[in-house]
Design a protein around this motif. Structure first.
Motif, PDB file in Angstrom:
ATOM      1  N   TYR A  32       0.846  -1.202   0.000  1.00 27.00           N
ATOM      2  CA  TYR A  32       0.000   0.000   0.000  1.00 27.00           C
ATOM      3  C   TYR A  32       0.874   1.242   0.000  1.00 27.00           C
ATOM      4  O   TYR A  32       0.718   2.146  -0.798  1.00 27.00           O
ATOM      5  CB  TYR A  32      -0.891   0.038   1.249  1.00 27.00           C
ATOM      6  CG  TYR A  32      -2.014  -0.960   1.242  1.00 27.00           C
ATOM      7  CD1 TYR A  32      -3.230  -0.651   0.642  1.00 27.00           C
ATOM      8  CD2 TYR A  32      -1.878  -2.191   1.847  1.00 27.00           C
ATOM      9  CE1 TYR A  32      -4.268  -1.563   0.645  1.00 27.00           C
ATOM     10  CE2 TYR A  32      -2.904  -3.113   1.853  1.00 27.00           C
ATOM     11  CZ  TYR A  32      -4.102  -2.791   1.253  1.00 27.00           C
ATOM     12  OH  TYR A  32      -5.123  -3.689   1.248  1.00 27.00           O
ATOM     13  N   LEU A  36       1.213   3.994  -2.936  1.00 26.86           N
ATOM     14  CA  LEU A  36       0.759   5.376  -2.724  1.00 26.86           C
ATOM     15  C   LEU A  36       1.912   6.355  -2.884  1.00 26.86           C
ATOM     16  O   LEU A  36       1.765   7.412  -3.502  1.00 26.86           O
ATOM     17  CB  LEU A  36       0.122   5.509  -1.335  1.00 26.86           C
ATOM     18  CG  LEU A  36      -1.211   4.766  -1.175  1.00 26.86           C
ATOM     19  CD1 LEU A  36      -1.649   4.742   0.283  1.00 26.86           C
ATOM     20  CD2 LEU A  36      -2.294   5.421  -2.026  1.00 26.86           C
ATOM     21  N   VAL A  37       3.054   5.993  -2.341  1.00 24.84           N
ATOM     22  CA  VAL A  37       4.224   6.865  -2.479  1.00 24.84           C
ATOM     23  C   VAL A  37       4.608   6.988  -3.947  1.00 24.84           C
ATOM     24  O   VAL A  37       4.892   8.073  -4.444  1.00 24.84           O
ATOM     25  CB  VAL A  37       5.406   6.312  -1.651  1.00 24.84           C
ATOM     26  CG1 VAL A  37       6.697   7.039  -2.010  1.00 24.84           C
ATOM     27  CG2 VAL A  37       5.132   6.478  -0.172  1.00 24.84           C
ATOM     28  N   LEU A  39       2.769   6.916  -6.391  1.00 29.38           N
ATOM     29  CA  LEU A  39       1.804   7.768  -7.088  1.00 29.38           C
ATOM     30  C   LEU A  39       1.866   9.209  -6.604  1.00 29.38           C
ATOM     31  O   LEU A  39       1.124  10.067  -7.067  1.00 29.38           O
ATOM     32  CB  LEU A  39       0.383   7.226  -6.876  1.00 29.38           C
ATOM     33  CG  LEU A  39       0.099   5.852  -7.487  1.00 29.38           C
ATOM     34  CD1 LEU A  39      -1.262   5.340  -7.043  1.00 29.38           C
ATOM     35  CD2 LEU A  39       0.169   5.906  -8.997  1.00 29.38           C
ATOM     36  N   ILE A  41       1.015  10.170  -3.721  1.00 35.53           N
ATOM     37  CA  ILE A  41      -0.116  10.487  -2.842  1.00 35.53           C
ATOM     38  C   ILE A  41       0.343  10.686  -1.413  1.00 35.53           C
ATOM     39  O   ILE A  41      -0.152  11.538  -0.708  1.00 35.53           O
ATOM     40  CB  ILE A  41      -1.176   9.379  -2.908  1.00 35.53           C
ATOM     41  CG1 ILE A  41      -1.787   9.370  -4.291  1.00 35.53           C
ATOM     42  CG2 ILE A  41      -2.248   9.589  -1.851  1.00 35.53           C
ATOM     43  CD1 ILE A  41      -2.760   8.250  -4.521  1.00 35.53           C
ATOM     44  N   ASP A 207      -2.791   7.287   8.786  1.00 33.68           N
ATOM     45  CA  ASP A 207      -3.631   7.382   7.581  1.00 33.68           C
ATOM     46  C   ASP A 207      -5.005   7.948   7.931  1.00 33.68           C
ATOM     47  O   ASP A 207      -5.609   8.687   7.162  1.00 33.68           O
ATOM     48  CB  ASP A 207      -3.798   5.996   6.936  1.00 33.68           C
ATOM     49  CG  ASP A 207      -2.568   5.620   6.121  1.00 33.68           C
ATOM     50  OD1 ASP A 207      -1.681   6.479   5.974  1.00 33.68           O
ATOM     51  OD2 ASP A 207      -2.488   4.481   5.647  1.00 33.68           O
ATOM     52  N   ARG A 210      -4.729  11.612   8.065  1.00 31.00           N
ATOM     53  CA  ARG A 210      -4.704  12.189   6.714  1.00 31.00           C
ATOM     54  C   ARG A 210      -6.105  12.181   6.098  1.00 31.00           C
ATOM     55  O   ARG A 210      -6.505  13.130   5.435  1.00 31.00           O
ATOM     56  CB  ARG A 210      -3.734  11.402   5.832  1.00 31.00           C
ATOM     57  CG  ARG A 210      -2.296  11.496   6.327  1.00 31.00           C
ATOM     58  CD  ARG A 210      -1.328  10.824   5.387  1.00 31.00           C
ATOM     59  NE  ARG A 210      -1.297  11.487   4.103  1.00 31.00           N
ATOM     60  CZ  ARG A 210      -1.789  10.976   2.981  1.00 31.00           C
ATOM     61  NH1 ARG A 210      -2.328   9.779   2.988  1.00 31.00           N
ATOM     62  NH2 ARG A 210      -1.732  11.644   1.873  1.00 31.00           N
ATOM     63  N   ASP A 211      -6.812  11.097   6.337  1.00 32.64           N
ATOM     64  CA  ASP A 211      -8.191  11.018   5.851  1.00 32.64           C
ATOM     65  C   ASP A 211      -9.025  12.160   6.423  1.00 32.64           C
ATOM     66  O   ASP A 211      -9.780  12.826   5.720  1.00 32.64           O
ATOM     67  CB  ASP A 211      -8.827   9.689   6.279  1.00 32.64           C
ATOM     68  CG  ASP A 211      -8.587   8.616   5.244  1.00 32.64           C
ATOM     69  OD1 ASP A 211      -8.116   8.957   4.144  1.00 32.64           O
ATOM     70  OD2 ASP A 211      -8.858   7.437   5.546  1.00 32.64           O
ATOM     71  N   ARG A 215     -10.920  15.256   4.578  1.00 31.29           N
ATOM     72  CA  ARG A 215     -12.358  15.494   4.704  1.00 31.29           C
ATOM     73  C   ARG A 215     -12.657  16.799   5.441  1.00 31.29           C
ATOM     74  O   ARG A 215     -13.790  17.026   5.866  1.00 31.29           O
ATOM     75  CB  ARG A 215     -13.004  14.351   5.498  1.00 31.29           C
ATOM     76  CG  ARG A 215     -13.013  13.030   4.780  1.00 31.29           C
ATOM     77  CD  ARG A 215     -13.364  11.928   5.773  1.00 31.29           C
ATOM     78  NE  ARG A 215     -13.070  10.618   5.222  1.00 31.29           N
ATOM     79  CZ  ARG A 215     -13.924   9.865   4.555  1.00 31.29           C
ATOM     80  NH1 ARG A 215     -15.152  10.313   4.367  1.00 31.29           N
ATOM     81  NH2 ARG A 215     -13.582   8.693   4.094  1.00 31.29           N
TER      82      ARG A 215
END
Lengths: 278, 201
Positions: A32, A36-37, A39, A41, A207, A210-211, A215
Motif C-alpha cells: 500500500y 501510494l508513495v 503515485l 499520494i 492514515d 490524513r483522511d 475530509r
C-alpha cells in the motif's frame, strides 16, 4: 461440479482449500505504502528518505533479501526512517567483530528496554527470542552504534518466534546536526512491539489523520494525533504526526498555533521534505 | 536479488522520468487513494497468482496503479476493477517473460501478510506451505488458461467481466476456463499422488 461451489459443498477437499487460500491472500502493508508513495499520494506522509527508498524499491518488505545499509550518524536518520516506512524488520545482522551482550533495563517511566551494542553478533533476535534471552519481554530495543560502525539490516528474516508479527522500528534520537557535533557515537533507538501495536497499526492511525484532514475534519485529526501520541510513545511516524498536527491547526484556523507547530517541526526535523509540502 | 533491486531502482527512475517527460498531470489524488485502498488486494493477488514472486510483487503492484493513474480520466466510473485486472494480467505476463527465475528461492520468502496474522508459528507455516502449494498447482496451468482461472475462480469476476478485461469473446473465456479447471484438478491429483509416494517411502 464448478470449482466456485466446491468451497461450500466440499469444504475439506484439497481444491476447495487451495482456492480458499488464494482468495484470502493479503498484500503486505508495504505494498500500500509503496504504491501510494509511487503515485505521489503520500508525499506528505513520508520522509524524503522513505520516499526515495519506496519509490526506488529499496524499502519493500517483500523483498526478502533487501538490504538497507545503516552507516550511523547522518545516514542513519534517513535510512532508518526509510525502511520503517515500508517494512517490518524481523532481524538484523552486523558487520563488525565483537559481539556484545544484550542487557535489559527499566526506564524511569517503567518501560522495559533491551539494549544491544553494535557491532552486534548475529541476528537481532525477534521479540520472543529476546524475551527468552533476557528473562522477560522488553518493550523497546535500543541499538547503540559507533559512527564508524556499519550495520546491515535485513528485511524479512525468518527469525520470527513471537505469536504476532514482531516489528522493529527505529527512530533517530538526534538530528544530523547533532550527529556532526558528536562524531563518535551515533545512536538509533528502536522498538519491538510486543503488544500488537505494530507499525501497521501506527500507519493506519496516521492514515486516519490524513483522511480526516482530506475530509476537512481537523478536530478529528487532532483527536487521532492525541491517540497516536498516547499509543506510540516511540513513534516510527513521529515526524509525520508532528507535521500533520501543524496542518490540522491550520485547518482549524488557529494560524498562530499552526505556525508555531510548524516552527517546532522544522527545528526537530530540519532536513524533512514534509515542510516542502503545500 | 541485487540484480532485481537494480532493476527495480531503474524502473522507478524510469517512471519518474516518464512522468517528467510526459508532464503527467496530477490526477485526483483522493480518488486515486480510494481506488488503491479498495483494489490493491485484488491486484496483488492477481499478480502473485499469475506468477509474480513475492520479492517483485510490490513493484508490479505499483506499476499497475501507476498505469491507472495515467489513464484514470479514460476509465469509466465503476470500471476501475476491470481496468486494473487487465493491467495486472498484462504486467504479470511481461514480468514473467522478463524476470523469470529472478527469485528462484521464492519458497524461502517471508510468509505472507495473511500468514503473518495467524495466531501461532505452526499456523503461519501451514498457511505459507498452503500458499506455496497453490502456486505450484497454478504453475501447472498454462499462462492463458491460468489468467482466466485466477480471475474467475479466485478473484470471482464474472465471465463477462473477464471477457471485457481480456478482450476475448465469452465463449473463448468459457472454454479456457473449462480447460483450466481440468488442469487444476489434474495438478492437484498429481500433487496428492506424489505426496502419497513420498510418504510410502
Amino acid at each position: 461440479m464448478s470449482l466456485r461451489t466446491i468451497i461450500e459443498t466440499e469444504p475439506l477437499s484439497v481444491e476447495a482449500q487451495l482456492l480458499r487460500v488464494g482468495r484470502s491472500m493479503q498484500p503486505p502493508t508495504s505494498a500500500y505504502r509503496k504504491t501510494l508513495v509511487g503515485l505521489g499520494i503520500t508525499a506528505s506522509a513520508t520522509t524524503g528518505a522513505s520516499l526515495a527508498n519506496a519509490a526506488a524499491g529499496t524499502g519493500a518488505v517483500s523483498a526478502k533479501s533487501a538490504v538497507v545499509a545503516w552507516l550511523g550518524g547522518t545516514a542513519a536518520k534517513g535510512i532508518a526512517v526509510g525502511f520503517i516506512a515500508g517494512a517490518t524488520v524481523l532481524g538484523a545482522t552486523r558487520v563488525g567483530t565483537t559481539p556484545r551482550q544484550a542487557t535489559h533495563e527499566t526506564t524511569p517511566s517503567g518501560s522495559s528496554v533491551a539494549k544491544l551494542g553494535l557491532p552486534y553478533s548475529g541476528a537481532i533476535p525477534a521479540s520472543g527470542k529476546l524475551a527468552r534471552e533476557l528473562g522477560s519481554a522488553p518493550e523497546r530495543l535500543s541499538l547503540n552504534a559507533p559512527s564508524e560502525t556499519r550495520a546491515v539490516v535485513k528485511l524479512g528474516s525468518a527469525d520470527q518466534t513471537s505469536e504476532s508479527e514482531p516489528s522493529v522500528s527505529c527512530t533517530p534520537t538526534h538530528t544530523a546536526a547533532q550527529s556532526a557535533a558528536q562524531p563518535v557515537l551515533g545512536t538509533v533507538t528502536g522498538r519491538i512491539s510486543l503488544s500488537g501495536k505494530s507499525l501497521g497499526a501506527e500507519v493506519e492511525l496516521i492514515d486516519g489523520v490524513r483522511d480526516a484532514l482530506a475530509r476537512q475534519q481537523p478536530e478529528r485529526a487532532l483527536d487521532l494525533l492525541m491517540q497516536h501520541k498516547a499509543q506510540f510513545r516511540n513513534a516510527s511516524l513521529g515526524e509525520e504526526a508532528m507535521f500533520l498536527r501543524a496542518r490540522a491547526l491550520e485547518q482549524l484556523g488557529r494560524h498562530a498555533d499552526a505556525a508555531e507547530a510548524l516552527r517546532q517541526f522544522r527545528r526537530a526535523y530540519p532536513d524533512s521534505t514534509l515542510s516542502e509540502q503545500p | 536479488m541485487n540484480g532485481s533491486a537494480d532493476t527495480i531502482t531503474t524502473g522507478a527512475l524510469a517512471l519518474q522520468r516518464d512522468a517528467a517527460e510526459h508532464d503527467v498531470q496530477p490526477v485526483n489524488a483522493r480518488q486515486l487513494e480510494v481506488i488503491v485502498r479498495q483494489h490493491l488486494p485484488h491486484v496483488y493477488r492477481v499478480l502473485r497468482q499469475l506468477g509474480v514472486p513475492s520479492c517483485d510483487a510490490d513493484d508490479a503492484t505499483q506499476q499497475v496503479f501507476w498505469t491507472l493513474s495515467r489513464r484514470l480520466a479514460d476509465v469509466r466510473d465503476g470500471c476501475e476493477r476491470a481496468f486494473l485486472s487487465t493491467t495486472a494480467v498484462r504486467i504479470a505476463s511481461r514480468w514473467r517473460r522478463t524476470h523469470r527465475r529472478r527469485c528462484e528461492d521464492d519458497d524461502s520468502a517471508p510468509i505472507s501478510q495473511a500468514a503473518a496474522t495467524l495466531p501461532s508459528p505452526e499456523h503461519q507455516l501451514e498457511r505459507a506451505e498452503a500458499e506455496r502449494t497453490l502456486f505450484r498447482v497454478l504453475d501447472a496451468i498454462p499462462e492463458k488458461l491460468r489468467e482466466v482461472f485466477v480471475l474467475f475462480e479466485i478473484e470471482q469476476l464474472t465471465l463477462r467481466e473477464i471477457s471485457e478485461s481480456l478482450q476475448l469473446p465469452q465463449g473463448t473465456i468459457s472454454s479456457r476456463l473449462r480447460l483450466a479447471r481440468d488442469r487444476f484438478r489434474e495438478a492437484v491429483r498429481e500433487l496428492q499422488s506424489s505426496d502419497a509416494h513420498r510418504r510410502e517411502r
